[in-house]
Design a protein around this motif. Structure first.
Motif, PDB file in Angstrom:
ATOM      1  N   ASN A  68       1.330  -1.322   0.299  1.00  0.00           N
ATOM      2  CA  ASN A  68      -0.021  -0.147   0.114  1.00  0.00           C
ATOM      3  C   ASN A  68       0.861   1.236   0.098  1.00  0.00           C
ATOM      4  OD1 ASN A  68       0.935   0.846   2.544  1.00  0.00           O
ATOM      5  ND2 ASN A  68      -1.046   0.239   3.032  1.00  0.00           N
ATOM      6  N   GLN A  69      -0.144   1.931   0.136  1.00  0.00           N
ATOM      7  CA  GLN A  69       1.255   3.495  -0.704  1.00  0.00           C
ATOM      8  C   GLN A  69       2.176   3.677   0.757  1.00  0.00           C
ATOM      9  OE1 GLN A  69       1.799   5.472  -2.431  1.00  0.00           O
ATOM     10  NE2 GLN A  69       0.298   4.333  -4.399  1.00  0.00           N
ATOM     11  N   ALA A  70       1.468   3.832   2.157  1.00  0.00           N
ATOM     12  CA  ALA A  70       2.451   3.787   3.235  1.00  0.00           C
ATOM     13  C   ALA A  70       4.099   2.847   3.194  1.00  0.00           C
ATOM     14  CB  ALA A  70       1.513   3.699   4.637  1.00  0.00           C
ATOM     15  N   GLU A  71       3.634   1.899   3.038  1.00  0.00           N
ATOM     16  CA  GLU A  71       4.044   0.684   3.526  1.00  0.00           C
ATOM     17  C   GLU A  71       5.385   1.626   1.732  1.00  0.00           C
ATOM     18  OE1 GLU A  71       2.216  -3.577   4.068  1.00  0.00           O
ATOM     19  OE2 GLU A  71       1.954  -2.787   1.930  1.00  0.00           O
ATOM     20  N   LEU A  72       4.819   1.605   0.466  1.00  0.00           N
ATOM     21  CA  LEU A  72       5.940   2.697  -0.118  1.00  0.00           C
ATOM     22  C   LEU A  72       6.660   3.556   0.196  1.00  0.00           C
ATOM     23  CD1 LEU A  72       3.524   1.460  -3.429  1.00  0.00           C
ATOM     24  CD2 LEU A  72       6.116   0.310  -2.829  1.00  0.00           C
ATOM     25  N   ARG A  73       5.952   4.318   0.885  1.00  0.00           N
ATOM     26  CA  ARG A  73       6.832   4.844   1.409  1.00  0.00           C
ATOM     27  C   ARG A  73       7.511   4.872   2.503  1.00  0.00           C
ATOM     28  NH1 ARG A  73       8.971   9.859   0.385  1.00  0.00           N
ATOM     29  NH2 ARG A  73       8.629  11.356   2.874  1.00  0.00           N
ATOM     30  N   ILE A  74       7.099   4.142   3.468  1.00  0.00           N
ATOM     31  CA  ILE A  74       8.462   3.347   4.236  1.00  0.00           C
ATOM     32  C   ILE A  74       9.708   2.463   3.186  1.00  0.00           C
ATOM     33  CG2 ILE A  74       8.864   1.579   5.983  1.00  0.00           C
ATOM     34  CD1 ILE A  74       6.309   2.194   6.576  1.00  0.00           C
ATOM     35  N   LEU A  75       9.481   1.439   2.588  1.00  0.00           N
ATOM     36  CA  LEU A  75      10.425   1.395   1.722  1.00  0.00           C
ATOM     37  C   LEU A  75      11.313   2.626   0.929  1.00  0.00           C
ATOM     38  CD1 LEU A  75       8.438  -1.745  -0.353  1.00  0.00           C
ATOM     39  CD2 LEU A  75       9.730  -1.309   2.587  1.00  0.00           C
ATOM     40  N   GLU A  76      10.859   3.974   0.366  1.00  0.00           N
ATOM     41  CA  GLU A  76      11.932   4.675  -0.031  1.00  0.00           C
ATOM     42  C   GLU A  76      12.396   4.788   0.745  1.00  0.00           C
ATOM     43  OE1 GLU A  76      11.932   5.716  -3.252  1.00  0.00           O
ATOM     44  OE2 GLU A  76      10.431   3.949  -4.228  1.00  0.00           O
TER      45      GLU A  76
END
Length: 122
Positions: A68-76
């Motif tokens: 999800n978007q929150a997870e992608l932000r954390i990974l980025e």
């Protein structure tokens, strides 16, 4: 790509991202990996595995569906730290026993641990 294959691909990469973050965050796992697989160059593997499970595939449409978007932000955010550490680490990083004693390793492991903690809250 058929739907079943796409779902399996997303599942596999998602699982791998978590496993790689676990490895990067754990001194014990890294030293254990080196002991169990003496031909591995674990210091370089940390960077290579992250590249393989995140940096290379992240631009694929199916990849964005795996998180999800929150997870992608954390990974980025973690990826940003990985890039900084990579820039401050020789192309051929020191042996894992030496690398785990460095400030670069501490920065990387801390960021991986933080990312895992944030991902687990979601």
């Amino acid at each position: 790509m058929n739907r079943e294959l796409r779902e399996q691909l997303k599942h596999n990469f998602r699982k791998e991202v978590f496993e790689v973050l676990e490895l990067i965050s754990s001194r014990e796992e890294q030293l254990d990996y080196q002991e169990k697989v003496p031909i591995a160059y674990v210091s370089a593997e940390l960077f290579n595995q992250w590249e393989d499970c995140f940096q290379i595939p992240k631009g694929q449409e199916w990849y964005a569906e795996a998180f999800n978007q929150a997870e992608l932000r954390i990974l980025e955010l973690f990826d940003g730290v990985m890039e900084i550490v990579a820039q401050n680490t020789p192309e051929n990083p020191p042996d894992i026993h030496e690398f785990v004693e460095s400030k670069e390793w501490a920065q990387l492991a801390s960021a991986a641990s933080r990312a895992l903690g944030e991902l687990k809250k979601i």
